[in-house]
Design an enzyme around this catalytic site. Structure first.
Site, PDB file in Angstrom:
ATOM      1  N   GLY A  87     -11.361 -14.906  -7.685  1.00 19.19           N
ATOM      2  CA  GLY A  87     -10.841 -16.198  -7.228  1.00 19.19           C
ATOM      3  C   GLY A  87      -9.475 -16.042  -6.581  1.00 19.19           C
ATOM      4  O   GLY A  87      -8.861 -14.969  -6.592  1.00 19.19           O
ATOM      5  N   GLY A  89      -6.087 -15.760  -6.501  1.00 22.87           N
ATOM      6  CA  GLY A  89      -5.053 -15.508  -7.490  1.00 22.87           C
ATOM      7  C   GLY A  89      -3.644 -15.723  -6.983  1.00 22.87           C
ATOM      8  O   GLY A  89      -2.707 -15.830  -7.773  1.00 22.87           O
ATOM      9  N   ARG A  90      -3.483 -15.781  -5.656  1.00 25.65           N
ATOM     10  CA  ARG A  90      -2.160 -16.022  -5.091  1.00 25.65           C
ATOM     11  C   ARG A  90      -2.257 -16.847  -3.811  1.00 25.65           C
ATOM     12  O   ARG A  90      -1.430 -16.743  -2.925  1.00 25.65           O
ATOM     13  CB  ARG A  90      -1.447 -14.704  -4.807  1.00 25.65           C
ATOM     14  CG  ARG A  90      -2.185 -13.770  -3.870  1.00 25.65           C
ATOM     15  CD  ARG A  90      -1.338 -12.583  -3.504  1.00 25.65           C
ATOM     16  NE  ARG A  90      -2.016 -11.689  -2.579  1.00 25.65           N
ATOM     17  CZ  ARG A  90      -1.393 -10.954  -1.675  1.00 25.65           C
ATOM     18  NH1 ARG A  90      -0.089 -11.008  -1.558  1.00 25.65           N
ATOM     19  NH2 ARG A  90      -2.068 -10.154  -0.875  1.00 25.65           N
ATOM     20  N   LYS A 105      -0.793 -18.271   1.382  1.00 25.14           N
ATOM     21  CA  LYS A 105      -0.923 -17.009   0.643  1.00 25.14           C
ATOM     22  C   LYS A 105       0.437 -16.615   0.098  1.00 25.14           C
ATOM     23  O   LYS A 105       1.424 -16.595   0.836  1.00 25.14           O
ATOM     24  CB  LYS A 105      -1.442 -15.901   1.559  1.00 25.14           C
ATOM     25  CG  LYS A 105      -2.905 -16.020   1.931  1.00 25.14           C
ATOM     26  CD  LYS A 105      -3.376 -14.778   2.678  1.00 25.14           C
ATOM     27  CE  LYS A 105      -3.369 -13.553   1.793  1.00 25.14           C
ATOM     28  NZ  LYS A 105      -3.866 -12.350   2.499  1.00 25.14           N
ATOM     29  N   ASP A 117       1.615 -12.470 -10.505  1.00 25.55           N
ATOM     30  CA  ASP A 117       2.651 -13.479 -10.302  1.00 25.55           C
ATOM     31  C   ASP A 117       2.299 -14.477  -9.210  1.00 25.55           C
ATOM     32  O   ASP A 117       3.024 -15.456  -8.997  1.00 25.55           O
ATOM     33  CB  ASP A 117       4.000 -12.825  -9.994  1.00 25.55           C
ATOM     34  CG  ASP A 117       3.984 -11.968  -8.728  1.00 25.55           C
ATOM     35  OD1 ASP A 117       2.978 -12.001  -7.982  1.00 25.55           O
ATOM     36  OD2 ASP A 117       4.979 -11.255  -8.491  1.00 25.55           O
ATOM     37  N   GLY A 118       1.190 -14.245  -8.496  1.00 29.63           N
ATOM     38  CA  GLY A 118       0.776 -15.185  -7.463  1.00 29.63           C
ATOM     39  C   GLY A 118       1.632 -15.155  -6.218  1.00 29.63           C
ATOM     40  O   GLY A 118       1.505 -16.016  -5.351  1.00 29.63           O
ATOM     41  N   ARG A 175     -16.881 -16.454   0.941  1.00 29.79           N
ATOM     42  CA  ARG A 175     -17.026 -15.002   0.878  1.00 29.79           C
ATOM     43  C   ARG A 175     -18.386 -14.654   0.273  1.00 29.79           C
ATOM     44  O   ARG A 175     -19.012 -15.495  -0.394  1.00 29.79           O
ATOM     45  CB  ARG A 175     -15.920 -14.402   0.001  1.00 29.79           C
ATOM     46  CG  ARG A 175     -14.513 -14.860   0.401  1.00 29.79           C
ATOM     47  CD  ARG A 175     -13.556 -14.782  -0.785  1.00 29.79           C
ATOM     48  NE  ARG A 175     -12.237 -15.334  -0.453  1.00 29.79           N
ATOM     49  CZ  ARG A 175     -11.243 -14.643   0.079  1.00 29.79           C
ATOM     50  NH1 ARG A 175     -11.410 -13.362   0.328  1.00 29.79           N
ATOM     51  NH2 ARG A 175     -10.098 -15.216   0.359  1.00 29.79           N
ATOM     52  N   ASP A 240     -15.588  -9.508  -2.096  1.00 27.91           N
ATOM     53  CA  ASP A 240     -14.746 -10.704  -2.115  1.00 27.91           C
ATOM     54  C   ASP A 240     -13.844 -10.777  -0.892  1.00 27.91           C
ATOM     55  O   ASP A 240     -13.197 -11.807  -0.665  1.00 27.91           O
ATOM     56  CB  ASP A 240     -13.901 -10.759  -3.397  1.00 27.91           C
ATOM     57  CG  ASP A 240     -13.069  -9.512  -3.613  1.00 27.91           C
ATOM     58  OD1 ASP A 240     -13.666  -8.446  -3.840  1.00 27.91           O
ATOM     59  OD2 ASP A 240     -11.826  -9.589  -3.538  1.00 27.91           O
ATOM     60  N   ASN A 241     -13.809  -9.715  -0.093  1.00 32.70           N
ATOM     61  CA  ASN A 241     -13.035  -9.710   1.158  1.00 32.70           C
ATOM     62  C   ASN A 241     -13.951  -9.749   2.374  1.00 32.70           C
ATOM     63  O   ASN A 241     -13.531  -9.398   3.474  1.00 32.70           O
ATOM     64  CB  ASN A 241     -12.154  -8.466   1.240  1.00 32.70           C
ATOM     65  CG  ASN A 241     -11.125  -8.411   0.134  1.00 32.70           C
ATOM     66  OD1 ASN A 241     -10.697  -9.435  -0.371  1.00 32.70           O
ATOM     67  ND2 ASN A 241     -10.729  -7.213  -0.253  1.00 32.70           N
TER      68      ASN A 241
END
Length: 469
Positions: A87, A89-90, A105, A117-118, A175, A240-241
């Protein structure tokens, strides 16, 4: 006029299990470093004269009217290993404008941050900004860069680094891993909803899972061939990319080759060369097989679906080869396909690999008659050149025109990107701005930007690239 973004959000209307509602985290002192005004205009964004407001919105410090920020759920195979819970994450999807996603992003932690830390440091933000816009100028389907903002805060990797937030625009952020997440949860209803959403958004001519899969495969086959025609290495082709739309997405440890090496790897995390340059055409087939698996539950006869989907996936290498042959033929001035053209292309690539000839400059030099300067084995190249010139005699179109349209003079070379990042960290954006100006017209003669065509000296060579997380 105040900043206005005409949001019309469709992903936020999907079932809540597809995402987590998540506002971006404000930053201490946002400063606008770059803004893509033409792209903003195409999205219907107005009131962009106030740079302070732009910095606030595109750093995540202020959520604009109409936005419905969320972090998307997905899973994925990372270097072939299954990870059921990934998912955004940042990243936070602000919403959609004129049919395109607007996503921040580096905007702070989300429920999918996995103890991260995102955040992003400034280097990867500017790298993605430059490379994604360069890919667009090269005519390759890609996400776009709308804004880059420094945060006034440090992020901590191996050492404190200046923070940044990038605003990315995509036709969607769906994705292969989005489908995998629902498949892993045995959520057939969710899979059908997601497929119908993807069809409406990207492939309106598709009516069935089979037609949808075929459309995604076709888009990805052409995309990867286009990558390889300019020497691009994505670096992290995890599922996922891998975008359902057929756009290049997630520019992390990406790079363009200098010296041609079919097994070139730059990514610091690709220790076994899974995503090496030449392997990209095989990995995309593997990725499409994973997508096909997720669609089997949507077919009335699972056994027949496996057979049908397998045939589609097995045909994909033929599609990729067809696109590659067409694209590389144009790079040597050929548009009228003949028997023996592929051997001519392959033999040139073999010579280039043997001498580690600069990929971009060798092909660009062909139209100027100076390609021999790029190769060490002049005798071998001379023999190839005679065959090539004989073949050009039967070419109906002007070879020089064909080659100049197929071979860029300028690419975002790794050492120039690193120079740009180092300068930006010190507050000097001039190298960034110069790169952006040069790369906007990659197929024209470089003129004042001729120095940017130079391959790196040994002391400038970049051996590894990093994703920045």
């Amino acid at each position: 006029m105040s900043l206005y973004i005409p949001f019309h959000n469709t992903y936020a209307r999907l079932p809540e299990r597809f995402f987590a509602q998540q506002a971006p985290t404000p930053v201490r002192a946002p400063k606008l470093l770059a803004f893509n005004a033409p792209l903003a205009a195409s999205l219907g964004i107005t009131g962009t004269d106030d740079t302070t407001r732009l910095a606030q919105v595109f750093s995540g410090s202020v959520v604009p009217d109409g936005a419905e920020p969320l972090a998307q759920l997905y899973s994925g195979h990372q270097f072939g290993n299954w990870n059921p819970q990934l998912g955004d994450g940042r990243a936070v999807l602000l919403g959609e404008s004129n049919g395109y996603d607007i996503q921040l992003k580096g905007s702070g932690p989300t429920p999918f941050s996995r103890r991260g830390d995102g955040r992003s440091w400034l280097g990867p933000v500017l790298r993605e900004y430059v490379v994604s816009e360069a890919m667009h100028a090269l005519g390759i389907p890609t996400t776009r860069a709308l804004a880059a903002v420094s945060t006034g805060e440090d992020v901590f990797r191996e050492r404190p680094l200046p923070g940044g937030v990038m605003t990315r625009v995509a036709s969607s952020h769906l994705r292969v891993g989005t489908f995998q997440a629902l498949y892993a949860r045995k959520d057939v209803e969710g899979l059908e909803t997601l497929m119908n959403f993807a069809i409406t958004r990207h492939y309106p001519d598709a009516q069935t899972p089979t037609e949808f899969l075929a459309a995604v495969i076709a888009a990805q086959a052409e995309l990867i061939a286009r990558w390889m025609s300019v020497g691009f290495i994505h670096g992290v082709m995890n599922t996922d990319n891998c975008s359902i739309s057929g756009e290049t997405i997630d520019y992390g440890p990406c790079a363009f080759m200098d010296g041609y090496n079919p097994m070139q790897v730059f990514s610091s995390i690709d220790r076994n060369g899974r995503y090496a340059f030449d392997n990209q055409s095989e990995i995309i087939v593997w990725n499409m097989a994973q997508l096909a698996t997720t669609l089997v539950p949507l077919m009335p006869d699972g056994e027949a679906a496996v057979e049908t989907f397998t045939a589609l996936v097995h045909d994909m290498p033929n599609q990729i080869r067809s696109h590659q042959t067409r694209l590389f033929a144009a790079k040597i001035g050929l548009t009228d396909a003949r028997e023996g053209d592929q051997a001519l292309i392959d033999d040139l690539l073999d010579l280039m690999a043997k001498d580690s000839a600069d990929f971009t400059n060798t092909f660009r030099s062909l139209s100027a008659g100076s390609a021999s300067d790029q190769l060490i084995d002049r005798e071998a190249f001379g023999a190839w050149e005679r065959r090539w010139q004989d073949r050009l005699q039967s070419e109906p179109n002007d070879p020089q025109t064909t080659m100049r349209a197929a071979n860029p003079a300028l690419i975002p070379r790794n050492h120039r990107i690193e120079e740009m990042i180092a300068a930006a960290v010190e507050g000097d954006m001039a190298p960034f701005e110069r790169l952006m100006a040069a790369l906007a017209t990659p197929f024209t003669d470089p003129g004042d930007f001729a120095d940017l065509t130079r391959p790196p000296m040994d002391t400038e060579r970049v051996h590894q690239t990093f994703c920045g997380t």
